[in-house]
Scaffold this motif. Structure first.
Motif, short mmCIF file in Angstrom:
data_model
loop_
_atom_site.label_atom_id
_atom_site.label_comp_id
_atom_site.label_asym_id
_atom_site.label_seq_id
_atom_site.Cartn_x
_atom_site.Cartn_y
_atom_site.Cartn_z
N ASP A 60 0.83 -1.20 0.00
CA ASP A 60 0.00 0.00 0.00
C ASP A 60 0.86 1.25 0.00
O ASP A 60 0.57 2.24 -0.69
CB ASP A 60 -0.93 0.00 1.21
N ILE A 61 1.95 1.23 0.79
CA ILE A 61 2.88 2.36 0.81
C ILE A 61 3.53 2.54 -0.56
O ILE A 61 3.62 3.65 -1.08
CB ILE A 61 3.95 2.16 1.90
N ALA A 62 3.98 1.42 -1.15
CA ALA A 62 4.63 1.49 -2.47
C ALA A 62 3.70 2.06 -3.52
O ALA A 62 4.10 2.89 -4.34
CB ALA A 62 5.11 0.10 -2.88
N ARG A 63 2.45 1.65 -3.48
CA ARG A 63 1.46 2.16 -4.46
C ARG A 63 1.28 3.67 -4.28
O ARG A 63 1.27 4.42 -5.26
CB ARG A 63 0.13 1.45 -4.28
N GLU A 64 1.14 4.10 -3.03
CA GLU A 64 0.95 5.53 -2.76
C GLU A 64 2.15 6.34 -3.24
O GLU A 64 2.00 7.41 -3.86
CB GLU A 64 0.73 5.74 -1.26
N VAL A 65 3.35 5.82 -2.97
CA VAL A 65 4.57 6.51 -3.38
C VAL A 65 4.65 6.61 -4.91
O VAL A 65 4.93 7.68 -5.46
CB VAL A 65 5.82 5.78 -2.82
N LEU A 66 4.39 5.51 -5.58
CA LEU A 66 4.45 5.51 -7.05
C LEU A 66 3.43 6.48 -7.65
O LEU A 66 3.75 7.23 -8.58
CB LEU A 66 4.19 4.10 -7.58
N GLU A 67 2.23 6.49 -7.12
CA GLU A 67 1.20 7.36 -7.68
C GLU A 67 1.51 8.84 -7.45
O GLU A 67 1.30 9.68 -8.34
CB GLU A 67 -0.17 6.99 -7.09
N GLN A 68 2.01 9.16 -6.25
CA GLN A 68 2.35 10.56 -5.98
C GLN A 68 3.50 11.04 -6.85
O GLN A 68 3.47 12.15 -7.40
CB GLN A 68 2.71 10.73 -4.50
N LEU A 69 4.52 10.19 -7.01
CA LEU A 69 5.69 10.62 -7.78
C LEU A 69 5.42 10.57 -9.28
O LEU A 69 6.02 11.34 -10.04
CB LEU A 69 6.89 9.75 -7.41
N TYR A 70 4.52 9.71 -9.71
CA TYR A 70 4.12 9.73 -11.13
C TYR A 70 3.45 11.07 -11.45
O TYR A 70 3.68 11.65 -12.52
CB TYR A 70 3.16 8.58 -11.43
N ALA A 71 2.63 11.57 -10.53
CA ALA A 71 1.97 12.86 -10.73
C ALA A 71 3.01 13.98 -10.87
O ALA A 71 2.84 14.90 -11.70
CB ALA A 71 1.02 13.15 -9.58
N ARG A 72 4.07 13.89 -10.10
CA ARG A 72 5.14 14.89 -10.23
C ARG A 72 5.84 14.76 -11.59
O ARG A 72 6.11 15.76 -12.26
CB ARG A 72 6.17 14.73 -9.11
N ALA A 73 6.15 13.53 -11.97
CA ALA A 73 6.82 13.30 -13.26
C ALA A 73 5.96 13.81 -14.41
O ALA A 73 6.47 14.37 -15.38
CB ALA A 73 7.15 11.82 -13.43
#
Length: 322
Positions: A60-73
């Protein structure tokens, strides 16, 4: 033995644009490897999805991190290992840290995001109070964040100038015998502050502001008798101040000014038997309105894992009786 379904989870995280996903994952999927290492999961990219396998909370943490940083990218922002590390640390400590999320500092050149909950607490203290103590070991970002926040305040017109100070203990603060002008005399002692300035502001602006006095180098020994108004004042390596020096410095604070005092009590270079003004000031001013003290630990070291382990080893040794 097979993992319990309660403990193990498989998550598929889809992304719309492979170009942004490539930037997110890094060269040779290095950022995915970091997720695996930090969270104890397996992570694989396949097409426009990332497949996560492992403990439910970690996935769940990994998914949240990936989604937040994808938005930045997707917004064109740079995403690197430090961004992954910062969000992971915040997510892991949500229960004990502030629930306000990841704090940040923004200058025209760079957006600096907190990489630990303590850094977020520190940034919010800088926002809310006029005098902040940042205490803890090297590598926790206390000085860098102070300089970045000062640069943000200067750009936004909150202050008119930045004043950087540091006790030159190695020279006994008798700087007159050293060659060159004042800036050249104290450069070796203020190099970490310079490095931070050049990182968050355009180099030509730093040079221009140094020449004009908007950014001023003020050795601690030369601060006596001044009142610093409309300024952002930083005292670094404050563990090497005496009680009288610290009192003198703190009472320089003038109208519409902010002051940050940083230091590491475990690295005092004062002569034996001399009391450091840093810890004394934090103790005496505890509870005073508009003053904050933020303590960092080895868990907040953001340079690299080896530095964190070195700090932890010294802290452990310090708690043992001879």
């Amino acid at each position: 033995m097979a993992k319990s379904p309660i403990q193990s989870k498989r998550v598929v995280v889809p992304f719309e644009d492979n170009r942004h996903l490539t930037r997110l994952l890094g060269e040779f999927d290095a950022n995915l490897a970091l997720l695996e290492d930090r969270l104890g999961i397996e992570a694989h990219a396949h097409g426009n999805v990332v497949i996560l396998s492992g403990p439910e909370t970690a996935c769940d943490i990994a998914r949240e991190v990936l989604e937040q940083l994808y938005a930045r990218a997707a917004k064109g922002q740079h995403v690197g290992p430090g961004d992954f590390d910062g969000l992971i640390r915040h997510a892991r400590q949500q229960d004990t840290a502030s629930s306000d999320g990841q704090a940040q500092i923004a200058t025209r050149r760079k957006v600096v995001k907190a990489r630990t909950p303590a850094q977020s607490t520190y940034i919010r203290a800088l926002e809310k109070t006029d005098l902040v103590f940042g205490i803890g070991p090297a590598g926790t970002g206390k000085t860098y964040l102070a300089v970045a926040f000062a640069a943000q305040c200067l750009e936004r017109g909150v202050v008119e100038r930045i004043i950087l100070s540091r006790p030159a203990v190695e020279a006994g603060e008798r700087l007159g015998f050293l060659p060159g002008d004042m800036r050249e005399k104290v450069d070796p002692y203020l190099r970490p502050l310079y490095d931070a300035l050049y990182d968050v502001l355009p180099p030509e602006k730093v040079e221009r502001d140094l020449e004009s006095g908007i950014i001023e180098i003020a050795p601690l020994a030369f601060m006596r008798g001044r009142t610093l108004a409309n300024a952002f004042v930083i005292l670094d390596e404050a563990q090497n101040t005496t009680s009288m020096q610290m009192k003198m410095f703190l009472t320089r604070l003038g109208e519409n000014s902010k002051m940050v005092v940083t230091g590491d009590p475990s690295q005092i270079d004062l002569p034996p038997g001399m009391t450091s003004g840093l810890e004394e000031a934090v103790r005496l001013l505890s509870g005073v309105e508009e003053i904050s003290a933020v303590r960092f630990t080895g868990a907040d070291v953001v340079r690299r894992d080896l530095v964190a382990r070195i700090v932890e080893a010294y802290d452990t040794a310090g708690t043992r009786k001879p």
